[in-house]
Design a protein around this motif. Sequence first.
Motif, PDB file in Angstrom:
ATOM      1  N   LEU A 160       0.822  -1.205   0.000  1.00  0.00           N
ATOM      2  CA  LEU A 160       0.000   0.000   0.000  1.00  0.00           C
ATOM      3  C   LEU A 160       0.857   1.257   0.000  1.00  0.00           C
ATOM      4  O   LEU A 160       0.526   2.250  -0.654  1.00  0.00           O
ATOM      5  CB  LEU A 160      -0.951  -0.009   1.186  1.00  0.00           C
ATOM      6  N   TYR A 161       1.969   1.217   0.726  1.00  0.00           N
ATOM      7  CA  TYR A 161       2.905   2.341   0.737  1.00  0.00           C
ATOM      8  C   TYR A 161       3.445   2.596  -0.669  1.00  0.00           C
ATOM      9  O   TYR A 161       3.446   3.731  -1.150  1.00  0.00           O
ATOM     10  CB  TYR A 161       4.050   2.052   1.709  1.00  0.00           C
ATOM     11  N   TYR A 162       3.910   1.530  -1.340  1.00  0.00           N
ATOM     12  CA  TYR A 162       4.438   1.681  -2.705  1.00  0.00           C
ATOM     13  C   TYR A 162       3.373   2.204  -3.660  1.00  0.00           C
ATOM     14  O   TYR A 162       3.631   3.076  -4.480  1.00  0.00           O
ATOM     15  CB  TYR A 162       4.978   0.352  -3.235  1.00  0.00           C
ATOM     16  N   VAL A 163       2.168   1.645  -3.560  1.00  0.00           N
ATOM     17  CA  VAL A 163       1.087   2.073  -4.459  1.00  0.00           C
ATOM     18  C   VAL A 163       0.765   3.546  -4.233  1.00  0.00           C
ATOM     19  O   VAL A 163       0.630   4.314  -5.198  1.00  0.00           O
ATOM     20  CB  VAL A 163      -0.158   1.178  -4.290  1.00  0.00           C
ATOM     21  N   LEU A 164       0.650   3.956  -2.998  1.00  0.00           N
ATOM     22  CA  LEU A 164       0.348   5.355  -2.700  1.00  0.00           C
ATOM     23  C   LEU A 164       1.472   6.274  -3.170  1.00  0.00           C
ATOM     24  O   LEU A 164       1.223   7.278  -3.856  1.00  0.00           O
ATOM     25  CB  LEU A 164       0.097   5.542  -1.200  1.00  0.00           C
ATOM     26  N   LEU A 165       2.696   5.938  -2.831  1.00  0.00           N
ATOM     27  CA  LEU A 165       3.846   6.752  -3.222  1.00  0.00           C
ATOM     28  C   LEU A 165       3.956   6.864  -4.740  1.00  0.00           C
ATOM     29  O   LEU A 165       4.103   7.960  -5.290  1.00  0.00           O
ATOM     30  CB  LEU A 165       5.135   6.167  -2.639  1.00  0.00           C
ATOM     31  N   LEU A 166       3.878   5.732  -5.413  1.00  0.00           N
ATOM     32  CA  LEU A 166       4.037   5.743  -6.866  1.00  0.00           C
ATOM     33  C   LEU A 166       2.863   6.424  -7.567  1.00  0.00           C
ATOM     34  O   LEU A 166       3.048   7.054  -8.608  1.00  0.00           O
ATOM     35  CB  LEU A 166       4.243   4.323  -7.383  1.00  0.00           C
ATOM     36  N   THR A 167       1.671   6.320  -6.998  1.00  0.00           N
ATOM     37  CA  THR A 167       0.519   7.014  -7.579  1.00  0.00           C
ATOM     38  C   THR A 167       0.692   8.524  -7.476  1.00  0.00           C
ATOM     39  O   THR A 167       0.434   9.258  -8.444  1.00  0.00           O
ATOM     40  CB  THR A 167      -0.787   6.570  -6.890  1.00  0.00           C
ATOM     41  N   VAL A 168       1.139   8.999  -6.320  1.00  0.00           N
ATOM     42  CA  VAL A 168       1.381  10.435  -6.152  1.00  0.00           C
ATOM     43  C   VAL A 168       2.489  10.898  -7.099  1.00  0.00           C
ATOM     44  O   VAL A 168       2.360  11.938  -7.770  1.00  0.00           O
ATOM     45  CB  VAL A 168       1.726  10.769  -4.679  1.00  0.00           C
ATOM     46  N   LEU A 169       3.572  10.136  -7.193  1.00  0.00           N
ATOM     47  CA  LEU A 169       4.658  10.492  -8.110  1.00  0.00           C
ATOM     48  C   LEU A 169       4.184  10.485  -9.558  1.00  0.00           C
ATOM     49  O   LEU A 169       4.587  11.338 -10.358  1.00  0.00           O
ATOM     50  CB  LEU A 169       5.844   9.546  -7.939  1.00  0.00           C
ATOM     51  N   MET A 170       3.333   9.520  -9.900  1.00  0.00           N
ATOM     52  CA  MET A 170       2.802   9.444 -11.261  1.00  0.00           C
ATOM     53  C   MET A 170       1.964  10.683 -11.576  1.00  0.00           C
ATOM     54  O   MET A 170       2.089  11.264 -12.659  1.00  0.00           O
ATOM     55  CB  MET A 170       1.958   8.177 -11.422  1.00  0.00           C
ATOM     56  N   MET A 171       1.128  11.084 -10.645  1.00  0.00           N
ATOM     57  CA  MET A 171       0.303  12.275 -10.860  1.00  0.00           C
ATOM     58  C   MET A 171       1.178  13.517 -11.032  1.00  0.00           C
ATOM     59  O   MET A 171       0.916  14.363 -11.891  1.00  0.00           O
ATOM     60  CB  MET A 171      -0.682  12.454  -9.707  1.00  0.00           C
ATOM     61  N   TRP A 172       2.240  13.609 -10.237  1.00  0.00           N
ATOM     62  CA  TRP A 172       3.159  14.734 -10.327  1.00  0.00           C
ATOM     63  C   TRP A 172       3.878  14.733 -11.677  1.00  0.00           C
ATOM     64  O   TRP A 172       4.016  15.773 -12.328  1.00  0.00           O
ATOM     65  CB  TRP A 172       4.145  14.658  -9.166  1.00  0.00           C
ATOM     66  N   CYS A 173       4.331  13.544 -12.112  1.00  0.00           N
ATOM     67  CA  CYS A 173       5.018  13.429 -13.403  1.00  0.00           C
ATOM     68  C   CYS A 173       4.084  13.777 -14.566  1.00  0.00           C
ATOM     69  O   CYS A 173       4.486  14.458 -15.504  1.00  0.00           O
ATOM     70  CB  CYS A 173       5.564  12.014 -13.594  1.00  0.00           C
ATOM     71  N   VAL A 174       2.856  13.305 -14.501  1.00  0.00           N
ATOM     72  CA  VAL A 174       1.899  13.597 -15.569  1.00  0.00           C
ATOM     73  C   VAL A 174       1.605  15.093 -15.627  1.00  0.00           C
ATOM     74  O   VAL A 174       1.532  15.675 -16.719  1.00  0.00           O
ATOM     75  CB  VAL A 174       0.610  12.757 -15.395  1.00  0.00           C
ATOM     76  N   ALA A 175       1.464  15.726 -14.470  1.00  0.00           N
ATOM     77  CA  ALA A 175       1.231  17.179 -14.448  1.00  0.00           C
ATOM     78  C   ALA A 175       2.421  17.920 -15.069  1.00  0.00           C
ATOM     79  O   ALA A 175       2.242  18.840 -15.877  1.00  0.00           O
ATOM     80  CB  ALA A 175       0.986  17.652 -13.019  1.00  0.00           C
ATOM     81  N   GLY A 176       3.628  17.524 -14.706  1.00  0.00           N
ATOM     82  CA  GLY A 176       4.817  18.139 -15.283  1.00  0.00           C
ATOM     83  C   GLY A 176       4.940  17.875 -16.771  1.00  0.00           C
ATOM     84  O   GLY A 176       5.339  18.750 -17.544  1.00  0.00           O
ATOM     85  N   LEU A 177       4.576  16.670 -17.173  1.00  0.00           N
ATOM     86  CA  LEU A 177       4.641  16.318 -18.590  1.00  0.00           C
ATOM     87  C   LEU A 177       3.638  17.138 -19.403  1.00  0.00           C
ATOM     88  O   LEU A 177       3.956  17.600 -20.503  1.00  0.00           O
ATOM     89  CB  LEU A 177       4.379  14.820 -18.762  1.00  0.00           C
ATOM     90  N   ARG A 178       2.460  17.342 -18.860  1.00  0.00           N
ATOM     91  CA  ARG A 178       1.461  18.171 -19.546  1.00  0.00           C
ATOM     92  C   ARG A 178       1.963  19.602 -19.705  1.00  0.00           C
ATOM     93  O   ARG A 178       1.776  20.229 -20.751  1.00  0.00           O
ATOM     94  CB  ARG A 178       0.144  18.141 -18.797  1.00  0.00           C
ATOM     95  N   GLN A 179       2.620  20.114 -18.670  1.00  0.00           N
ATOM     96  CA  GLN A 179       3.180  21.464 -18.759  1.00  0.00           C
ATOM     97  C   GLN A 179       4.286  21.514 -19.808  1.00  0.00           C
ATOM     98  O   GLN A 179       4.369  22.458 -20.590  1.00  0.00           O
ATOM     99  CB  GLN A 179       3.703  21.915 -17.407  1.00  0.00           C
ATOM    100  N   SER A 180       5.132  20.483 -19.842  1.00  0.00           N
ATOM    101  CA  SER A 180       6.202  20.435 -20.840  1.00  0.00           C
ATOM    102  C   SER A 180       5.633  20.381 -22.250  1.00  0.00           C
ATOM    103  O   SER A 180       6.148  21.043 -23.156  1.00  0.00           O
ATOM    104  CB  SER A 180       7.099  19.212 -20.611  1.00  0.00           C
TER     105      SER A 180
END
Length: 122
Positions: free
Chosen positions: A89-109
């Motif tokens: 659950l820790y990995y899933v939560l951490l990676l989901t938050v990181l994924m959302m952050w990466c997708v937001a940054g990618l959209r900006q790029s």
Amino acid sequence: MFDLIITLVGVATGVGLFLVTRLASKAHSEFSTRLARGEIGEREARRAHLGLHLRTRNVGRAATGIIAALLAAVLVHAALTEEWGGRTLYYVLLLTVLMMWCVAGLRQSERLVDEARRENGS
């Protein structure tokens, strides 16, 4: 062993992104300095600006892909071993938050690349 692999890949990705980001920051500083001194023309500046945004977008795509692969590996491992405990659950939560952050940054790029292309006329 699985936790070790996930941790090592995550740390290696983080360190790699940090180093690539530092290099991009230096390149942007050099570009800004040359532009301020008048060493490069407007057309070359627009082309260099587009190149910086394209590199940033490519790094964002790679980071998003790695995070997605890690998240998929954690979910597949949990499904196969039927271990849905705290670590999973820790990995899933951490990676989901990181994924959302990466997708937001990618959209900006992507937006910045589109703007730079319009300015560049390509």
